[in-house]
Write an enzyme that holds these catalytic residues in place. Structure first.
Site, short mmCIF file in Angstrom:
data_model
loop_
_atom_site.label_atom_id
_atom_site.label_comp_id
_atom_site.label_asym_id
_atom_site.label_seq_id
_atom_site.Cartn_x
_atom_site.Cartn_y
_atom_site.Cartn_z
N HIS A 65 6.64 1.91 -4.80
CA HIS A 65 5.92 0.64 -4.78
C HIS A 65 6.84 -0.45 -5.29
CE1 HIS A 65 2.81 -2.40 -5.57
NE2 HIS A 65 2.02 -1.69 -4.79
N ASP A 74 -1.60 3.31 -0.98
CA ASP A 74 -1.68 3.13 0.47
C ASP A 74 -1.61 4.46 1.21
OD1 ASP A 74 -1.76 0.24 0.43
OD2 ASP A 74 0.33 0.32 -0.19
#
Length: 428
Positions: free
Chosen positions: A307, A364
């Site tokens: 991330h 995600d």
């Protein structure tokens, strides 16, 4: 004791105050820089080192993997609260009492009716229209049905506007899906909870009954909580800067949705599924693709791992991984795409290359898996993200207006042509 930072330009020194947040974040306040220095500005493409505001809503520490809403850890909220409680917390600053939550829920249900004329606008879209385009357009269109601007200094008017959008947005979201799927519109059921009712509006078949699934409701409830706010990201900053012109709440939210629609922002979970589809089409060999991901000379990118903000682990991923496992087990979905996802997850969590670099599966990755298992099509993923982010956008807009922040107006460094005389068309 106040602190100052000193900036020296051409031998001349200027002092600017240093401010500190409640979590010991430090910033140099340069709001007087241009005036004090006769025109000098800073330049920070993408605003990666620039604080656009002071905010009391969300604290994020990417190095330590910390995410808190109004001081409450995301782990505790996901375990002990439901989405409406978290929405209330973000928007109004405190967790609701039993009476406040009951009123919030009741008021939302009372405002869930969408004007019949909105259907006419929806009918104007082709079936192939992307749900995010439909959703952003319908949200903006709500202005026509609520033309008076909200008096931000009136608690009653602000509350009513917030209730209206919290009530109507899930209806518009579900309708965008059903339009795309060629299904008749569904109005929901006031006897169901907020998340359960949304699933009913999405999936109830015209000729059948809606059967609530607690595992699906719980998983989606957690996903919405985890996506509810994430500090000053692209879409949130868009909502605030549009709102800073005193544009209305619905217009500002529509702008935020357009920002979220971009593939670098809200499309990450869609990119995960598209990657898995590509791996399946190439034979489904996860080891091959993990090797490709480690090869610096290979253009392949492993989506849904690591991330940009979280340098250790994504705290949201740890929570939603459990829900993903529960959904897959409960639904018993046999899907080669999901099997490939499990294979990639297992490889990444045990491979020293990924572990040492802290390239863990992020939120995600798991949200894409859950949506896929639920039967939500890829083109709806970003709309689901928007449904979760709605209370965060509302909270940020409300905070910005109540703090009476000035209109957003970034500066620039001009790198174009110097002054030059106009040439007539015969001499060009």
């Amino acid at each position: 004791m106040s602190k100052n930072a000193t900036l020296e330009i051409d031998g001349k020194k200027y002092e600017f105050p240093v401010i500190e947040g409640t979590e010991n974040e430090v910033a140099i306040n340069i709001k007087t820089l241009r005036a004090a220095t006769d025109g000098v500005i800073t330049i920070d493409p993408g605003y990666k080192n620039t604080g656009s505001c002071e905010s009391a809503i969300t604290f994020l520490d990417g190095e330590k993997g910390v995410l808190r809403y109004r001081g409450y850890s995301i782990e505790e909220l996901a375990e002990k609260a439901d989405f409406l409680e978290v929405a209330y917390l973000l928007i109004f600053g405190e967790l609701p009492t039993t009476e406040q939550l009951a009123k919030f829920d009741s008021d939302i249900k009372n405002q869930s009716h969408v004007d019949e004329d909105v259907k006419k606008i929806l009918d104007g879209f082709p079936k192939s229209a992307h749900p995010m385009g439909v959703l952003a357009s319908l949200t903006s269109a709500l202005i026509a049905f609520n033309p008076t601007s909200v008096n931000v200094d009136s608690e009653e008017e602000m509350y009513n506007a917030i209730v209206r959008i919290m009530a109507k947005f899930p209806v518009l979201c579900a309708w965008a899906y059903r339009k795309n799927a060629g299904l008749p519109l569904d109005y929901g059921d006031d006897n169901l909870g907020y998340v359960d009712n949304f699933l009913k509006m999405m999936f109830k078949k015209p000729s059948g009954e809606y059967n609530s699934n607690k595992v699906m409701v719980n998983a989606l409830d957690k996903l919405l909580i985890l996506h509810a706010d994430h500090e000053q990201n692209c879409s949130t900053s868009t909502v605030r800067i549009v709102g800073s012109s005193h544009a209305g709440l619905f217009a500002s939210l529509s702008a935020g949705m357009s920002a979220l629609w971009g593939p670098l922002h809200g499309g990450a979970n869609q990119a995960v599924i598209e990657m898995l589809e590509a791996i399946k089409a190439d034979g489904g060999d996860t080891k091959k693709y993990m090797a490709k991901a480690k090869d610096k000379n290979d253009p392949f990118r492993l989506m849904g791992f690591g991330h940009r903000v979280y340098k250790n682990f994504d705290p949201r991923a740890k929570i939603i991984k459990v829900a993903a496992d529960e959904v897959l087990n409960d639904l018993g979905v046999e899907d080669p795409i999901l099997e490939i996802a499990k294979g990639l997850e297992k490889e990444a969590l045990s491979d020293p290359y990924f572990v040492d670099r802290k390239l863990y599966p992020n939120v995600d990755f798991y949200s894409g898996i859950i949506y896929r298992a639920m039967g939500i099509p890829v083109e709806m993923f970003t709309a689901m993200f928007a449904l979760g982010r709605l209370p965060g956008w509302v909270a940020q807009w409300k905070e910005m207006r109540l703090r009476k922040e000035p209109i957003g107006r970034p500066r620039q460094i001009y790198i174009g042509e110097n002054h030059r005389p106009f040439k007539s068309i015969d001499n060009r």
